[in-house]
Design a protein around this motif. Structure first.
Motif, PDB file in Angstrom:
ATOM      1  N   VAL A  35     -86.038  17.243 -65.506  1.00 51.63           N
ATOM      2  CA  VAL A  35     -86.823  17.886 -64.457  1.00 51.63           C
ATOM      3  C   VAL A  35     -85.938  18.005 -63.224  1.00 51.63           C
ATOM      4  CG1 VAL A  35     -88.919  17.815 -63.085  1.00 51.63           C
ATOM      5  CG2 VAL A  35     -88.920  16.835 -65.386  1.00 51.63           C
ATOM      6  N   HIS A  36     -85.744  19.226 -62.754  1.00 50.95           N
ATOM      7  CA  HIS A  36     -84.896  19.449 -61.587  1.00 50.95           C
ATOM      8  C   HIS A  36     -85.704  19.290 -60.311  1.00 50.95           C
ATOM      9  CE1 HIS A  36     -81.565  20.837 -64.037  1.00 50.95           C
ATOM     10  NE2 HIS A  36     -82.469  21.447 -64.780  1.00 50.95           N
ATOM     11  N   GLU A  37     -84.975  19.073 -59.225  1.00 52.71           N
ATOM     12  CA  GLU A  37     -85.646  18.876 -57.952  1.00 52.71           C
ATOM     13  C   GLU A  37     -86.429  20.133 -57.549  1.00 52.71           C
ATOM     14  OE1 GLU A  37     -83.107  17.250 -55.031  1.00 52.71           O
ATOM     15  OE2 GLU A  37     -84.800  16.636 -53.802  1.00 52.71           O
ATOM     16  N   LYS A  38     -87.622  19.911 -57.000  1.00 51.25           N
ATOM     17  CA  LYS A  38     -88.525  20.966 -56.522  1.00 51.25           C
ATOM     18  C   LYS A  38     -88.985  21.917 -57.620  1.00 51.25           C
ATOM     19  CE  LYS A  38     -86.828  20.519 -51.922  1.00 51.25           C
ATOM     20  NZ  LYS A  38     -86.114  21.046 -50.802  1.00 51.25           N
ATOM     21  N   GLU A  39     -88.910  21.442 -58.834  1.00 54.34           N
ATOM     22  CA  GLU A  39     -89.344  22.261 -59.948  1.00 54.34           C
ATOM     23  C   GLU A  39     -90.745  21.811 -60.375  1.00 54.34           C
ATOM     24  OE1 GLU A  39     -87.324  23.541 -64.185  1.00 54.34           O
ATOM     25  OE2 GLU A  39     -87.292  21.439 -63.634  1.00 54.34           O
ATOM     26  N   VAL A  40     -91.513  22.756 -60.943  1.00 53.53           N
ATOM     27  CA  VAL A  40     -92.780  22.379 -61.558  1.00 53.53           C
ATOM     28  C   VAL A  40     -92.642  22.573 -63.059  1.00 53.53           C
ATOM     29  CG1 VAL A  40     -95.257  22.799 -61.693  1.00 53.53           C
ATOM     30  CG2 VAL A  40     -94.065  23.108 -59.525  1.00 53.53           C
ATOM     31  N   VAL A  41     -92.720  21.481 -63.791  1.00 48.45           N
ATOM     32  CA  VAL A  41     -92.661  21.584 -65.244  1.00 48.45           C
ATOM     33  C   VAL A  41     -94.073  21.367 -65.781  1.00 48.45           C
ATOM     34  CG1 VAL A  41     -91.740  20.584 -67.363  1.00 48.45           C
ATOM     35  CG2 VAL A  41     -90.283  20.785 -65.352  1.00 48.45           C
ATOM     36  N   GLY A  42     -94.567  22.348 -66.498  1.00 48.84           N
ATOM     37  CA  GLY A  42     -95.892  22.239 -67.108  1.00 48.84           C
ATOM     38  C   GLY A  42     -95.761  21.628 -68.488  1.00 48.84           C
ATOM     39  N   LEU A  43     -96.711  20.784 -68.837  1.00 55.20           N
ATOM     40  CA  LEU A  43     -96.679  20.128 -70.136  1.00 55.20           C
ATOM     41  C   LEU A  43     -98.015  20.430 -70.808  1.00 55.20           C
ATOM     42  CD1 LEU A  43     -94.762  18.247 -71.662  1.00 55.20           C
ATOM     43  CD2 LEU A  43     -95.799  16.317 -70.495  1.00 55.20           C
ATOM     44  N   VAL A  44     -97.960  21.176 -71.912  1.00 59.06           N
ATOM     45  CA  VAL A  44     -99.202  21.526 -72.608  1.00 59.06           C
ATOM     46  C   VAL A  44     -99.197  20.960 -74.015  1.00 59.06           C
ATOM     47  CG1 VAL A  44     -99.625  23.637 -71.302  1.00 59.06           C
ATOM     48  CG2 VAL A  44     -98.306  23.753 -73.409  1.00 59.06           C
ATOM     49  N   GLY A  45    -100.354  20.876 -74.590  1.00 52.55           N
ATOM     50  CA  GLY A  45    -100.500  20.371 -75.948  1.00 52.55           C
ATOM     51  C   GLY A  45    -101.920  19.881 -76.127  1.00 52.55           C
ATOM     52  N   GLU A  46    -102.293  19.650 -77.380  1.00 54.26           N
ATOM     53  CA  GLU A  46    -103.659  19.244 -77.648  1.00 54.26           C
ATOM     54  C   GLU A  46    -103.841  17.757 -77.360  1.00 54.26           C
ATOM     55  OE1 GLU A  46    -105.457  21.520 -81.189  1.00 54.26           O
ATOM     56  OE2 GLU A  46    -103.345  21.308 -81.621  1.00 54.26           O
ATOM     57  N   SER A  47    -105.091  17.305 -77.352  1.00 54.19           N
ATOM     58  CA  SER A  47    -105.307  15.878 -77.142  1.00 54.19           C
ATOM     59  C   SER A  47    -104.627  15.106 -78.267  1.00 54.19           C
ATOM     60  CB  SER A  47    -106.791  15.534 -77.083  1.00 54.19           C
ATOM     61  OG  SER A  47    -107.550  16.401 -77.850  1.00 54.19           O
ATOM     62  N   GLY A  48    -103.983  14.016 -77.905  1.00 55.54           N
ATOM     63  CA  GLY A  48    -103.267  13.239 -78.900  1.00 55.54           C
ATOM     64  C   GLY A  48    -101.835  13.696 -79.098  1.00 55.54           C
ATOM     65  N   SER A  49    -101.386  14.690 -78.318  1.00 54.36           N
ATOM     66  CA  SER A  49    -100.014  15.148 -78.501  1.00 54.36           C
ATOM     67  C   SER A  49     -99.028  14.276 -77.730  1.00 54.36           C
ATOM     68  CB  SER A  49     -99.873  16.610 -78.078  1.00 54.36           C
ATOM     69  OG  SER A  49    -100.193  16.758 -76.720  1.00 54.36           O
ATOM     70  N   GLY A  50     -99.524  13.411 -76.862  1.00 57.69           N
ATOM     71  CA  GLY A  50     -98.648  12.475 -76.166  1.00 57.69           C
ATOM     72  C   GLY A  50     -98.251  12.905 -74.770  1.00 57.69           C
ATOM     73  N   LYS A  51     -98.882  13.953 -74.238  1.00 62.68           N
ATOM     74  CA  LYS A  51     -98.428  14.442 -72.941  1.00 62.68           C
ATOM     75  C   LYS A  51     -98.731  13.474 -71.801  1.00 62.68           C
ATOM     76  CE  LYS A  51    -102.220  17.830 -72.731  1.00 62.68           C
ATOM     77  NZ  LYS A  51    -103.081  17.111 -73.686  1.00 62.68           N
ATOM     78  N   SER A  52     -99.929  12.871 -71.821  1.00 60.38           N
ATOM     79  CA  SER A  52    -100.233  11.892 -70.768  1.00 60.38           C
ATOM     80  C   SER A  52     -99.351  10.657 -70.902  1.00 60.38           C
ATOM     81  CB  SER A  52    -101.693  11.446 -70.838  1.00 60.38           C
ATOM     82  OG  SER A  52    -102.535  12.509 -70.513  1.00 60.38           O
ATOM     83  N   THR A  53     -99.133  10.212 -72.139  1.00 61.88           N
ATOM     84  CA  THR A  53     -98.286   9.029 -72.348  1.00 61.88           C
ATOM     85  C   THR A  53     -96.877   9.300 -71.852  1.00 61.88           C
ATOM     86  OG1 THR A  53     -99.608   8.538 -74.295  1.00 61.88           O
ATOM     87  CG2 THR A  53     -97.532   7.352 -74.077  1.00 61.88           C
ATOM     88  N   LEU A  54     -96.371  10.495 -72.109  1.00 62.24           N
ATOM     89  CA  LEU A  54     -95.031  10.826 -71.618  1.00 62.24           C
ATOM     90  C   LEU A  54     -94.993  10.728 -70.089  1.00 62.24           C
ATOM     91  CD1 LEU A  54     -92.144  11.891 -71.888  1.00 62.24           C
ATOM     92  CD2 LEU A  54     -93.064  14.208 -72.046  1.00 62.24           C
ATOM     93  N   GLY A  55     -95.983  11.318 -69.432  1.00 60.84           N
ATOM     94  CA  GLY A  55     -96.023  11.283 -67.973  1.00 60.84           C
ATOM     95  C   GLY A  55     -96.096   9.872 -67.434  1.00 60.84           C
ATOM     96  N   LYS A  56     -96.951   9.056 -68.044  1.00 56.62           N
ATOM     97  CA  LYS A  56     -97.123   7.687 -67.565  1.00 56.62           C
ATOM     98  C   LYS A  56     -95.873   6.854 -67.843  1.00 56.62           C
ATOM     99  CE  LYS A  56    -102.132   7.524 -67.864  1.00 56.62           C
ATOM    100  NZ  LYS A  56    -103.293   7.002 -68.591  1.00 56.62           N
ATOM    101  N   THR A  57     -95.249   7.073 -68.998  1.00 56.18           N
ATOM    102  CA  THR A  57     -94.053   6.294 -69.323  1.00 56.18           C
ATOM    103  C   THR A  57     -92.905   6.647 -68.374  1.00 56.18           C
ATOM    104  OG1 THR A  57     -94.794   6.370 -71.615  1.00 56.18           O
ATOM    105  CG2 THR A  57     -92.567   5.567 -71.248  1.00 56.18           C
ATOM    106  N   LEU A  58     -92.824   7.932 -68.005  1.00 53.68           N
ATOM    107  CA  LEU A  58     -91.761   8.364 -67.103  1.00 53.68           C
ATOM    108  C   LEU A  58     -91.804   7.608 -65.779  1.00 53.68           C
ATOM    109  CD1 LEU A  58     -91.391  12.255 -67.258  1.00 53.68           C
ATOM    110  CD2 LEU A  58     -89.654  10.532 -67.741  1.00 53.68           C
ATOM    111  N   ILE A  59     -93.016   7.326 -65.281  1.00 55.24           N
ATOM    112  CA  ILE A  59     -93.093   6.662 -63.974  1.00 55.24           C
ATOM    113  C   ILE A  59     -93.442   5.189 -64.103  1.00 55.24           C
ATOM    114  CG2 ILE A  59     -93.605   8.801 -62.734  1.00 55.24           C
ATOM    115  CD1 ILE A  59     -96.506   7.760 -62.505  1.00 55.24           C
TER     116      ILE A  59
END
Lengths: 324, 353
Positions: A35-59
């Motif tokens: 993720v580059h500075e001042k960028e907006v990266v959208g993360l899509v996928g169905e429930s259970g695809s791991g998108k929230s877990t990825l976000g939480k693990t990153l921080i």
């Protein structure tokens, strides 16, 4: 965008959750994301695809199972200790999906918004009050709302409170986990525009997690599509939306109903059979192979890597159809 | 299986007619005027979408038709609803046929909490047939398996013996659909049937609903807040705001010739999928009115960019724009200024319905 050093880098980031009997939920599996500075990266996928877990693990809200994550080149701890949170909470923050359950009902709005300062700054009580009041104004609420409790606010107003809570420490990187999914259409636009304004004025970098493809395309510079714990496609948001490459992205885009009756009526139905498999017993080879309309023999045995397309190097797809 | 009733196909009065329905709820804080004079009709075999935001009264409207609104605290203060010309409000059966389950089937938003967790899926469907049709246990259970198969649940015979917790969300919603169509109802009410589902599963469930409608000829009332789902499914649309019908008409009229500023506002608040990225979303500022004391004039006036003096004092009532297209908006009055984005009836501007 490419000249700036990346703000956040995840390299083969993996998060498994342990189940009884030695089984594991493969929530996020070897995800590499920049993720580059001042960028907006959208993360899509169905429930259970791991998108929230990825976000939480990153921080650091989940410890990593393996892989690395770094912030401006500095490695982030695998498992955050209290002092790590004290340090990184000022730079990385999160806006949660559910504006009802993510605010403590026993705290006043002033306490909720000011809590970050109380924990992570040397501000006096009066300063905290003033800053919390300023932030309420900044997100479109009134400073005298401070003594009220969350239940006195509508969903959209609570999400504004959640935004003020996350941004009062002036972080650089914010994970927005489905920030508008629980809101009505007319209110969604209010919140999206507010985020957009704050992003510009504060120079924020956002990881915007959502399942509404049209909104993610609107909000994001780049869009990443997750399926069963892996990123299957990533690229400039409009390119991914208008000319999806991965068969899963194609179906996701085709399943997204648009407010246009003629177009919907004449669109051929591209529904796929089946549902997302259990993240406990992940399929061998490509994780989408069991549902993919264009599956080949190789897909069931060899895991495709996320590789740049030959004719568009800013786009990456994990699919054997595009292997060169 | 042929269940298209002859009277359903014959031209004549619509299958379901709702006229000036008003529902209030008594609370300690006063009475909430949840539904404030809603009228619409549903034609046999067609799909009517009722669209609106949370709290607009769309669910209360259909729950009242089904006799599912708890009374008290709920109260029907006026209005009629007729199914094939027969009044159904406050009744549980017409002509010996129960309304709920038999004449009108219902699919709820959350399949997880709408099915009984202690009964197998097969038994829950069979129960409907035993109760409403007096079928034997064996016959009902056999039919239940057929219905699960119609709802495209793989290995229906085995699945019928499973409990709800063994089903995924999408599978449960199909099971709910199987329960709802068990008695081949004339009308199927689907209250946000796909809101809890992912888009690919939503597409499967919407396809299933369309196919079943074609096969058994049932009319569908689809409650949703998603304009994309409306565009995909509806023949006719009712747009609700603050307990009233703001705009009503064919799906083409409502989407391509929007005549109420609220509908225009909703469209402008959504990202359009044209390739220019930076059209800025135009949110509808403010929030819906408090239905404890609804405004005397137009309910949308406080948020409307085109509001005039009359809007805050006098309720506009529905203006007819022809072809069944109506809009509850003073901009269709004779003296109103023209707003370029709004559709107007060509020949007879401002003809009051």
């Amino acid at each position: 965008m490419t000249a700036a050093p990346p703000l956040v880098v995840a390299d083969k980031l993996t998060k498994y959750f342990q189940l009884s009997g030695g089984r594991q939920i493969h929530a996020v599996d070897q995800v590499t994301l920049t993720v580059h500075e001042k960028e907006v990266v959208g993360l899509v996928g169905e429930s259970g695809s791991g998108k929230s877990t990825l976000g939480k693990t990153l921080i650091g809200l989940h410890p990593r199972t393996s892989g690395t994550a770094s912030y401006r080149g500095e490695a982030l701890p695998q498992r955050y200790q209290p002092e790590d949170f004290r340090r990184w909470a000022k730079k990385t923050q999160m806006i949660f999906q559910d504006p009802y359950s993510s605010l403590n009902p026993r705290m006043t709005v002033g306490e909720i918004v000011g809590e970050g300062l109380k924990l992570h700054s040397t501000c006096s009580a009066t300063e905290i009050r003033d800053r919390a009041g300023d932030w309420l104004k900044r997100v479109g609420l009134e400073p005298d709302h401070m003594s009220r409790y969350p239940h006195e606010f509508s969903g959209g107003q609570r999400q504004r409170i959640g935004i003020a809570r996350a941004l009062i420490l002036e972080p650089e990187f914010v994970v927005c986990d489905e920030p508008i999914s629980a809101l009505d259409v007319s209110v969604q636009a209010q919140v999206v525009n507010l985020l957009d304004e704050l992003k510009t004025s504060m120079g924020l970098t956002l990881l915007f997690i959502a399942h509404d493809l049209s909104m993610v395309r609107y909000v994001s510079d780049r869009m990443a599509v997750m399926y069963l714990g892996v990123i299957v496609e990533i690229g400039p948001a409009s390119d991914v939306f208008f000319s999806p490459k991965h068969p899963y992205t194609e179906i996701l885009v085709a399943s997204n109903p648009e407010p246009d009756p003629l177009r919907e009526r004449h669109r051929r139905s591209e529904t796929i059979a089946g549902e997302i498999p259990s993240p406990v017993d992940v399929p061998a080879g490509c994780r989408f192979s069991g549902r993919c309309p264009r599956v080949m023999d190789v897909c069931r045995s060899v895991t495709p890597q996320l590789l740049p397309l030959a004719d568009a190097t800013d786009r990456q797809v994990a699919c054997h159809l595009f292997a060169t | 299986m042929t269940t298209v009733q002859p009277q359903d196909i014959a031209a004549g009065p619509p299958l379901l007619e709702v006229d000036d329905l008003r529902v209030e709820f008594d609370t300690y804080g006063g009475s909430v005027k949840a539904v404030r004079g809603v009228s619409f009709s549903v034609a046999a075999g067609k799909t009517l979408a009722i669209v609106g935001e949370s709290g607009c009264g769309k669910s209360v409207t259909v729950q009242t038709l089904m006799g599912l609104t708890p009374m008290p605290p709920g109260r029907i203060t006026s209005g009629r609803a007729r199914l094939r010309g027969v009044d159904i409000l406050g009744r549980t059966e017409i002509g010996g046929r129960e309304i709920r389950g038999r004449e009108i089937g219902m699919i709820f938003q959350d399949p997880m909490t709408s099915l009984n967790p202690t009964m197998t899926i097969g038994r829950q469907i069979a129960e409907t047939l035993e109760v409403h049709r007096g079928w034997s246990r064996k016959r009902a259970l056999d039919r239940a398996v057929e219905l699960l198969d119609m709802a495209r649940i793989p290995e229906a015979a085995q699945r019928a013996n499973q409990y709800p917790f063994e089903f995924s969300g999408g599978m449960l919603q199909r099971a709910m659909i199987a329960v709802a169509i068990a008695c081949e109802p004339a009308i199927l009410i689907a209250d946000e049937p796909t809101t809890a589902l992912d888009v690919t599963i939503q597409a499967q469930v919407l396809d299933l609903l369309s196919d079943l409608q074609r096969d058994i000829g049932t009319a569908i009332i689809l409650i949703t807040h998603d304009l994309g789902v409306v565009a995909r499914m509806a023949d006719d649309v009712v747009v609700m705001y603050a307990g009233q019908v703001a705009e009503q008409g064919s799906v083409e009229d409502v989407f391509y010739r929007s005549a109420h500023p609220y509908m225009l506002g909703l469209r402008a608040a959504m990202p359009s999928n044209s390739s220019d990225r930076r059209h800025r979303l135009l949110p509808i500022e403010g929030s819906p009115p408090d239905l404890f004391s609804p405004p005397t004039g137009c309910a949308y006036a406080a948020r409307c960019p085109h509001a005039m003096r009359i809007c805050s004092t006098t309720d506009p009532g529905a203006f007819s724009l022809g072809g069944g297209h109506t809009a509850r908006c003073w901009l269709h009055g004779d003296k109103a200024p023209r707003v370029p984005q709004l559709a107007y009836a060509g020949a007879a501007p401002g003809l009051k319905a």
